[in-house]
Motif scaffolding. Structure first.
Motif, PDB file in Angstrom:
ATOM      1  N   UNK A 155       0.809  -1.226   0.000  1.00  0.00           N
ATOM      2  CA  UNK A 155       0.000   0.000   0.000  1.00  0.00           C
ATOM      3  C   UNK A 155       0.842   1.276   0.000  1.00  0.00           C
ATOM      4  N   UNK A 156       1.875   1.274  -0.805  1.00  0.00           N
ATOM      5  CA  UNK A 156       2.690   2.470  -0.969  1.00  0.00           C
ATOM      6  C   UNK A 156       3.818   2.640   0.024  1.00  0.00           C
ATOM      7  N   UNK A 157       3.962   1.691   0.949  1.00  0.00           N
ATOM      8  CA  UNK A 157       5.002   1.795   1.976  1.00  0.00           C
ATOM      9  C   UNK A 157       5.954   0.603   1.894  1.00  0.00           C
ATOM     10  N   UNK A 158       7.252   0.890   1.848  1.00  0.00           N
ATOM     11  CA  UNK A 158       8.251  -0.186   1.882  1.00  0.00           C
ATOM     12  C   UNK A 158       8.371  -0.665   3.321  1.00  0.00           C
ATOM     13  N   UNK A 159       8.083  -1.952   3.539  1.00  0.00           N
ATOM     14  CA  UNK A 159       8.056  -2.491   4.894  1.00  0.00           C
ATOM     15  C   UNK A 159       9.309  -3.275   5.266  1.00  0.00           C
ATOM     16  N   UNK A 160      10.008  -3.795   4.258  1.00  0.00           N
ATOM     17  CA  UNK A 160      11.151  -4.638   4.571  1.00  0.00           C
ATOM     18  C   UNK A 160      12.195  -4.573   3.466  1.00  0.00           C
ATOM     19  N   UNK A 161      13.454  -4.398   3.872  1.00  0.00           N
ATOM     20  CA  UNK A 161      14.589  -4.454   2.950  1.00  0.00           C
ATOM     21  C   UNK A 161      15.677  -5.290   3.611  1.00  0.00           C
ATOM     22  N   UNK A 162      16.172  -6.278   2.888  1.00  0.00           N
ATOM     23  CA  UNK A 162      17.328  -7.039   3.378  1.00  0.00           C
ATOM     24  C   UNK A 162      18.257  -7.280   2.194  1.00  0.00           C
ATOM     25  N   UNK A 163      19.500  -6.867   2.322  1.00  0.00           N
ATOM     26  CA  UNK A 163      20.469  -7.094   1.251  1.00  0.00           C
ATOM     27  C   UNK A 163      21.822  -7.437   1.850  1.00  0.00           C
ATOM     28  N   UNK A 164      22.520  -8.332   1.168  1.00  0.00           N
ATOM     29  CA  UNK A 164      23.800  -8.821   1.676  1.00  0.00           C
ATOM     30  C   UNK A 164      24.760  -9.040   0.517  1.00  0.00           C
ATOM     31  N   UNK A 165      25.998  -8.587   0.670  1.00  0.00           N
ATOM     32  CA  UNK A 165      27.036  -8.771  -0.336  1.00  0.00           C
ATOM     33  C   UNK A 165      28.122  -9.676   0.222  1.00  0.00           C
ATOM     34  N   UNK A 166      28.113 -10.931  -0.222  1.00  0.00           N
ATOM     35  CA  UNK A 166      29.068 -11.905   0.283  1.00  0.00           C
ATOM     36  C   UNK A 166      30.498 -11.570  -0.060  1.00  0.00           C
ATOM     37  N   UNK A 167      30.704 -10.889  -1.184  1.00  0.00           N
ATOM     38  CA  UNK A 167      32.052 -10.532  -1.615  1.00  0.00           C
ATOM     39  C   UNK A 167      32.779  -9.701  -0.551  1.00  0.00           C
ATOM     40  N   UNK A 168      32.031  -8.853   0.133  1.00  0.00           N
ATOM     41  CA  UNK A 168      32.616  -8.030   1.190  1.00  0.00           C
ATOM     42  C   UNK A 168      32.265  -8.538   2.586  1.00  0.00           C
ATOM     43  N   UNK A 169      31.332  -9.515   2.649  1.00  0.00           N
ATOM     44  CA  UNK A 169      30.925 -10.059   3.938  1.00  0.00           C
ATOM     45  C   UNK A 169      30.110  -9.083   4.762  1.00  0.00           C
ATOM     46  N   UNK A 170      29.375  -8.195   4.081  1.00  0.00           N
ATOM     47  CA  UNK A 170      28.628  -7.166   4.786  1.00  0.00           C
ATOM     48  C   UNK A 170      27.222  -6.997   4.213  1.00  0.00           C
TER      49      UNK A 170
END
Length: 244
Positions: A155-170
């Motif tokens: 409904x127009x609102x971002x409720x969840x973001x999860x992102x991970x970059x294994x190359x940097x381990x972060x």
């Protein structure tokens, strides 16, 4: 001598810029076509699985044309699964036929969401999509750098973001509360106070994301596209093919 040095510096600068662009933009990496140019894309066919080394939106709608409009696609044409998925891995965007009330838009022509700026771009699109359709999601996974990202909006609102970059381990970005399925896992959070202890990265209870886990999240939220080949309940159909 001076001229030679200047030319040498220009060549070095050109190589450096080219390398940076290739390294920083996953969009530079496409895949050889596996579909003959003689295949008629207007003939409806069965669903084709995708997902690995790709990115896609999942939207709770059956309005493919409106989805294409919001994604600002051009050169739009009807297209079947076989050609559509092949083109999606080569820089285009394929909007699938509707599956269980969800329509997926996949392909390397989409924003990758592999940087903070890229995630902001994806979030803006999701806000627009979810404001109109109620529920919209984004997924990206690229095993070469072990980058994995999922974002959910309602409904127009971002409720969840999860992102991970294994190359940097972060982690790149983490926002919002974990969804029900995520709560069953102890997802790595390199922003946490726990992660300040080096032993955190050796703990067996911490879950480090991979592409298979991302597909599980997609399956719990909407559709796991890697399983489409196995489904017998999806009628042959046509989607839309376009470019951004």
């Amino acid at each position: 001598m001076t001229t030679g040095i200047i030319i040498g510096l220009i060549v070095i600068a050109f190589i450096a810029v080219t390398f940076y662009k290739k390294k920083s933009s996953a969009g530079q990496t496409y895949y050889p076509s596996t579909v003959s140019s003689t295949v008629d894309k207007t003939v409806p066919d069965s669903a084709v699985g995708f997902g690995y080394k790709c990115m896609w939106f999942a939207v709770k709608t059956d309005n493919k044309n409106r989805l294409a409009e919001i994604l600002k696609l051009k050169n739009i044409s009807d297209c079947n699964w076989q050609v559509g998925i092949d083109k999606a891995y080569n820089g285009s965007v394929f909007i699938t036929p509707t599956i269980d009330g969800w329509t997926l838009a996949c392909g390397w022509g989409l924003p990758h969401g592999d940087t903070k700026e890229g995630i902001d771009e994806v979030k803006s699109i999701l806000q627009t999509l979810s404001k109109e359709f109620g529920n919209a999601q984004f997924f990206c996974t690229y095993r070469v750098t072990e980058y994995h990202c999922w974002i959910k909006a309602n409904n127009g609102q971002v409720e969840r973001v999860y992102s991970y970059l294994g190359e940097s381990g972060e982690n790149v970005v983490i926002e919002g509360q974990p969804t029900e399925f995520e709560q069953t896992l102890k997802l790595a959070n390199t922003f946490s106070d726990e992660a300040k202890d080096e032993k955190y990265f050796e703990r067996e209870d911490v879950v480090w994301v991979n592409e298979e886990l991302l597909m599980q999240v997609a399956g719990h939220w909407s559709i796991d596209p890697t399983k489409l080949d196995d489904r017998q309940d999806i009628a042959p159909g046509l989607g839309l093919l376009g470019q951004r």
